[in-house]
Structures are given as C-alpha cells and as structure tokens.
Design a protein around this motif. Structure first.
Motif, PDB file in Angstrom:
ATOM      1  N   THR A 292       0.822  -1.214   0.000  1.00  0.00           N
ATOM      2  CA  THR A 292       0.000   0.000   0.000  1.00  0.00           C
ATOM      3  C   THR A 292       0.855   1.264   0.000  1.00  0.00           C
ATOM      4  OG1 THR A 292      -0.203  -0.162   2.413  1.00  0.00           O
ATOM      5  CG2 THR A 292      -1.985  -1.085   1.107  1.00  0.00           C
ATOM      6  N   ALA A 293       2.039   1.202   0.609  1.00  0.00           N
ATOM      7  CA  ALA A 293       2.921   2.372   0.606  1.00  0.00           C
ATOM      8  C   ALA A 293       3.366   2.729  -0.805  1.00  0.00           C
ATOM      9  CB  ALA A 293       4.146   2.099   1.490  1.00  0.00           C
ATOM     10  N   GLU A 294       3.495   1.738  -1.667  1.00  0.00           N
ATOM     11  CA  GLU A 294       3.951   1.975  -3.044  1.00  0.00           C
ATOM     12  C   GLU A 294       2.809   2.352  -3.982  1.00  0.00           C
ATOM     13  OE1 GLU A 294       6.991   2.116  -4.006  1.00  0.00           O
ATOM     14  OE2 GLU A 294       8.026   1.270  -2.269  1.00  0.00           O
ATOM     15  N   ILE A 295       1.620   1.814  -3.745  1.00  0.00           N
ATOM     16  CA  ILE A 295       0.518   1.988  -4.693  1.00  0.00           C
ATOM     17  C   ILE A 295      -0.377   3.167  -4.343  1.00  0.00           C
ATOM     18  CG2 ILE A 295      -1.101   0.478  -3.466  1.00  0.00           C
ATOM     19  CD1 ILE A 295      -0.645   0.536  -7.286  1.00  0.00           C
ATOM     20  N   GLY A 296      -0.273   3.689  -3.101  1.00  0.00           N
ATOM     21  CA  GLY A 296      -1.218   4.688  -2.608  1.00  0.00           C
ATOM     22  C   GLY A 296      -1.291   5.965  -3.415  1.00  0.00           C
ATOM     23  N   HIS A 297      -0.184   6.378  -4.033  1.00  0.00           N
ATOM     24  CA  HIS A 297      -0.205   7.660  -4.741  1.00  0.00           C
ATOM     25  C   HIS A 297      -0.962   7.591  -6.061  1.00  0.00           C
ATOM     26  CE1 HIS A 297       3.201   5.645  -6.673  1.00  0.00           C
ATOM     27  NE2 HIS A 297       3.120   6.520  -7.663  1.00  0.00           N
ATOM     28  N   VAL A 298      -1.191   6.387  -6.601  1.00  0.00           N
ATOM     29  CA  VAL A 298      -1.975   6.280  -7.838  1.00  0.00           C
ATOM     30  C   VAL A 298      -3.328   5.635  -7.598  1.00  0.00           C
ATOM     31  CG1 VAL A 298       0.065   6.201  -9.315  1.00  0.00           C
ATOM     32  CG2 VAL A 298      -0.938   4.059  -8.494  1.00  0.00           C
ATOM     33  N   TRP A 299      -3.466   4.939  -6.484  1.00  0.00           N
ATOM     34  CA  TRP A 299      -4.732   4.290  -6.138  1.00  0.00           C
ATOM     35  C   TRP A 299      -5.100   4.725  -4.731  1.00  0.00           C
ATOM     36  CZ3 TRP A 299      -6.101  -0.906  -3.776  1.00  0.00           C
ATOM     37  CH2 TRP A 299      -7.395  -1.280  -4.094  1.00  0.00           C
ATOM     38  N   PRO A 300      -5.756   5.877  -4.592  1.00  0.00           N
ATOM     39  CA  PRO A 300      -6.038   6.447  -3.264  1.00  0.00           C
ATOM     40  C   PRO A 300      -6.787   5.507  -2.335  1.00  0.00           C
ATOM     41  CG  PRO A 300      -6.455   8.065  -4.973  1.00  0.00           C
ATOM     42  CD  PRO A 300      -6.208   6.761  -5.679  1.00  0.00           C
ATOM     43  N   THR A 301      -7.548   4.577  -2.880  1.00  0.00           N
ATOM     44  CA  THR A 301      -8.265   3.611  -2.054  1.00  0.00           C
ATOM     45  C   THR A 301      -7.320   2.876  -1.115  1.00  0.00           C
ATOM     46  OG1 THR A 301      -9.978   3.294  -3.728  1.00  0.00           O
ATOM     47  CG2 THR A 301      -9.694   1.524  -2.137  1.00  0.00           C
ATOM     48  N   ALA A 302      -6.066   2.719  -1.526  1.00  0.00           N
ATOM     49  CA  ALA A 302      -5.095   1.981  -0.716  1.00  0.00           C
ATOM     50  C   ALA A 302      -4.845   2.645   0.623  1.00  0.00           C
ATOM     51  CB  ALA A 302      -3.778   1.826  -1.484  1.00  0.00           C
ATOM     52  N   ARG A 303      -5.176   3.920   0.747  1.00  0.00           N
ATOM     53  CA  ARG A 303      -4.968   4.632   2.012  1.00  0.00           C
ATOM     54  C   ARG A 303      -6.091   4.357   3.018  1.00  0.00           C
ATOM     55  NH1 ARG A 303      -3.890   9.425  -1.639  1.00  0.00           N
ATOM     56  NH2 ARG A 303      -1.659   9.343  -2.106  1.00  0.00           N
ATOM     57  N   ASP A 304      -7.153   3.722   2.555  1.00  0.00           N
ATOM     58  CA  ASP A 304      -8.294   3.400   3.412  1.00  0.00           C
ATOM     59  C   ASP A 304      -8.223   1.907   3.748  1.00  0.00           C
ATOM     60  OD1 ASP A 304     -10.757   2.735   4.510  1.00  0.00           O
ATOM     61  OD2 ASP A 304     -11.892   4.065   3.183  1.00  0.00           O
ATOM     62  N   ALA A 305      -7.767   1.584   4.953  1.00  0.00           N
ATOM     63  CA  ALA A 305      -7.537   0.193   5.342  1.00  0.00           C
ATOM     64  C   ALA A 305      -8.809  -0.646   5.265  1.00  0.00           C
ATOM     65  CB  ALA A 305      -6.945   0.129   6.750  1.00  0.00           C
ATOM     66  N   ASP A 306      -9.932  -0.079   5.654  1.00  0.00           N
ATOM     67  CA  ASP A 306     -11.184  -0.837   5.618  1.00  0.00           C
ATOM     68  C   ASP A 306     -11.602  -1.139   4.182  1.00  0.00           C
ATOM     69  OD1 ASP A 306     -11.401  -0.863   8.377  1.00  0.00           O
ATOM     70  OD2 ASP A 306     -12.615   0.964   8.454  1.00  0.00           O
ATOM     71  N   VAL A 308      -9.563  -1.356   1.575  1.00  0.00           N
ATOM     72  CA  VAL A 308      -8.622  -2.352   1.053  1.00  0.00           C
ATOM     73  C   VAL A 308      -9.022  -3.743   1.534  1.00  0.00           C
ATOM     74  CG1 VAL A 308      -6.240  -3.201   1.190  1.00  0.00           C
ATOM     75  CG2 VAL A 308      -6.679  -0.780   0.775  1.00  0.00           C
ATOM     76  N   ALA A 309      -9.383  -3.861   2.807  1.00  0.00           N
ATOM     77  CA  ALA A 309      -9.799  -5.153   3.349  1.00  0.00           C
ATOM     78  C   ALA A 309     -11.028  -5.679   2.610  1.00  0.00           C
ATOM     79  CB  ALA A 309     -10.089  -5.029   4.845  1.00  0.00           C
ATOM     80  N   HIS A 310     -11.975  -4.791   2.308  1.00  0.00           N
ATOM     81  CA  HIS A 310     -13.183  -5.206   1.580  1.00  0.00           C
ATOM     82  C   HIS A 310     -12.825  -5.709   0.182  1.00  0.00           C
ATOM     83  CE1 HIS A 310     -17.458  -5.002   0.303  1.00  0.00           C
ATOM     84  NE2 HIS A 310     -16.911  -4.713  -0.868  1.00  0.00           N
TER      85      HIS A 310
END
Length: 414
Positions: A292-306, A308-310
């Motif tokens: 998630t640290a690598e993908i978060g800047h292009v896929w903002p959903t990765a910053r939302d843990a819940d 991502v879990a879903h």
C-alpha cells in the motif's frame, strides 16, 4: 523435444540477426522449464554489440506440423498464442524504468522457433526457499520486498493498458492474426469464479448471500479499467526470485488485470502452487503495508484500510472459487494448470459433481487457501466478514474429510 545443441545453434543465429557479430553460446545450464519447455542459461562470447555475458534461452516444445495449402492462413496453437502474450508482456515491461521493471529484458524472440532469449536474472533465492526459512525475520524482510516490488510494478503501470494493447496489436499485425484470438486464449477469471460457485452449489454446500456478493464483486472487477495494472498472474513462488530486489519470471499469463488478484494470491499462499504455506498474520501485515505504501499515490483507495480489506476479501473469495474449480477439473494447483482448464458458457452437466474427488495433497493445498481466507476475515471487526468465516469453516470441514489440512509454518501461529 528440442535438443540443447539445436537450441544453442538457433539462439546464436537469432542473436546474430538481432545484434550483429557472431555470438557463441557455451556452458549451457538446464534451469528446468515448466512442462516440456527447455530453459537454458548460457555464457555469451565477448561481443561488442551485446553487453550481456550470460543469457537465458526459453524454448517451447516443437509440435507436428500439419499440411496445409500455401495460401491458407497461419494457425497458432495454444502454446504459440501464450508465447505471443509473453513477448508482448516483456516488450511492455522493457519500457518501464529499471527500478520498477519487474522481470528480465527480452533480447530476442522467434515465434516460428518457439524461442525467447532473455537477460539473466541471476541466482537469487526463489520464494519457495524463502517461505521455508526458519528465521522469521528473514521471511518478513523478503515479504516486505515482495510487497514493495508488486506495489512499484502496479503503480508504474496503473492506467497504462492502452500502451500494452498497442504492443499486442502490433504483434498480431506482424503475424496476421486477430488480436481477439490472443485475448480469447487468455484466462477468463470471471468465468472460473462463476463455475466455482455452481460447483459448490451442486455439492449442496451453503453459500451465504454476502459471500456471493463478494464473489460477484470479484467477477465485476475483472471488467473495470480503473483497477487494472500490469500483473504476471502466474505468481508462483518458483517464479519469484529474491535478489537485492525482487524479480518476477515467466509472463505467459501476464496482462492488465485487477491489481487485487496479485495481492490476494500472495495472502492465500499462492493457490497455483502446492508446496508452500500461506503467510502468517504478521507476514500478511508486513506485505500489505509495503504494497500500500507503493501503490497509494496512484490508487487512493489503498490509504483506506477498511476499503482495502473489503476489496481483498472479494478477491480472496474469488480465488477460493477459482481454486475449487481448477481442482474439480482434475488439475494440480501447480504452474500452468490454467492452460488446461476448459472454459464453457455453462458448467458441463455431464462432469462429476463430487467436489471432494481430489487427492490429499490437493485437499491440503485448498485447505491452506481456505484457512488463509478464514484468518483474514477474523482479523477485522466487520459484520460482512462473519458469513465468510462461516463459509470457510464449512469448506475446511469438508476438505478435512479428504485429509486436507492447511500447511503450517515452523514458527508461526496460524
């Protein structure tokens, strides 16, 4: 089967045509290809036009050529179509910056000779060896590297499917084939999930509506361009080499797909492989944090843990149905099993419907996948995950009757 001597001679000619000079290949080392494929590492004589000092030759087995009229269109078998997909995948990844490039360089290829020549990825440990290390800290370090490597690859290719499609169209034009032919020979993930659902229903195993919703979401994501990145899909431990950075090998099934597929595949213990356990809960956390640290800047959903879990839960459920379907087809969960899966508009009604007609080692591998999904669901305080826990417990009991017990790590609490 191609002989080593014949393959070296063909590769020398291919390199000479591609780079010039008269390269000589010596000291062939058999790296062990999948199925009947020949994979050789060779030394290259000094050549001012080719900087590589060792290269890898991958050659598919030859087939009997059928007689045809001179003006008949060229037909490609499944292996050749897979080779074209792999060529396109390497051509695409070769365009990525070196620090995010996921695999070796494609140096030369010849579809008629059924041959690829690649740069040498070296002798690092493969992930099968890593996951069997007794030192938990070494495993966690390698798992973090894997998460970062997948994240960098996904981030670098996110939203770039058009470039990949352009390369595919060029290859198809070169060989005068319809791009749809290559696409149709690829894996239909949504169909595999759907057939898996019908298989479970046919065996009178209850599937909660919430579980079905997750499965349908996994199917729906396969058609969404906004969640796609370049993915090898064939993420088996022996296709992942750990050096200073992680290198992915074997792109026969690579394409632009839902990025969650790779991530979920790692979490459930590589369901195409029956030799390794799933990640421990601690390793899973390390892996996801790195990804998630690598993908978060292009896929903002990765910053939302819940969130991502879903998403991952939907994909994990999808993997469960894919795996059950493949085992029902009589396939070991090993490299290239998917090539032999027969796709159909509707599940074959004449096929045996007993879900549990599998070998003990197959049941154990499936139990590892199901147990990983169960543990992932239990980690979150989410009422939608409660039906998943019940469903996976039903499957675990059914698999246990076949001698299927999840593979466990020597140092992890599962």
């Amino acid at each position: 089967m191609h002989s080593t001597e014949q393959s070296l001679k063909a590769a020398e000619g291919l390199l000479a045509a591609r780079f010039g000079g008269s390269p000589a290949l010596t000291n062939p080392e058999d790296l062990g290809g999948s199925g009947a494929s020949l994979v050789l590492r060779c030394r290259v004589s000094p050549n001012p036009f080719l900087q590589e000092r060792t290269i890898v030759i991958k050659r598919l087995p030859k087939v009997e050529e059928a007689e045809s009229a001179d003006d008949a269109p060229v037909e490609f078998d499944a292996d050749e179509l897979a080779l074209i997909r792999e060529i396109v995948a390497y051509q695409y990844t070769n365009t990525l910056p070196e620090k995010v490039r996921p695999g070796p360089l494609l140096l030369a290829y010849d579809v008629a000779e059924r041959m690829l020549i690649l740069s040498d990825a070296g002798d690092g440990a493969n992930f099968t060896e890593v996951l069997q290390l007794p030192d938990a800290s070494e495993r966690r370090s390698a798992v973090r590297k894997l998460g970062r490597a997948l994240g960098r690859m996904h981030a670098a290719s996110f939203g770039d499917a058009a470039s990949y499609q352009t390369l595919l169209k060029r290859q198809c034009q070169k060989f005068n084939i319809n791009p749809g032919t290559v696409v149709d020979s690829d894996i239909d993930i949504a169909n595999l999930i759907n057939e898996g659902i019908e298989l479970v229903r046919g065996n009178n195993i209850e599937i909660d509506e919430t579980v079905l919703k997750f499965a349908r979401e996994a199917m729906e994501r396969q058609g969404r361009p906004d969640v796609r990145s370049f993915t090898p899909f064939d993420l088996t431990p022996d296709n992942i080499m750990v050096h200073k950075q992680v290198v992915f090998l074997d792109f026969e099934w690579a394409s632009f797909r839902d990025i969650a597929l790779d991530v979920a595949c790692v979490i459930v213990g590589f369901p195409q492989d029956d030799t390794t356990p799933a990640l421990t809960d601690e390793e899973c956390t390390e892996f996801l944090t790195a990804w998630t640290a690598e993908i978060g800047h292009v896929w903002p959903t990765a910053r939302d843990a819940d969130r991502v879990a879903h998403v991952l839960m939907a994909t994990l459920i999808g993997w469960a149905f894919i795996s059950l379907n493949m085992l029902h087809q009589g396939q070991q969960m090993s490299r290239k099993a998917t090539r032999r899966v027969i796709y159909a508009e509707e599940p074959a009604q004449s096929a045996p419907r007993d879900l549990l007609e599998m070998l003990p080692e197959q049941a154990s591998d499936m139990a590892t996948t199901v147990d990983a999904i169960n543990r992932f669901a239990l980690r979150f305080d989410n009422e939608d995950f409660e039906p998943v826990v019940r469903f996976t417990q039903r499957l675990k009991r059914a698999l246990a009757r076949q001698g299927g017990h999840p593979m466990t790590s020597t140092s992890a609490n599962r």
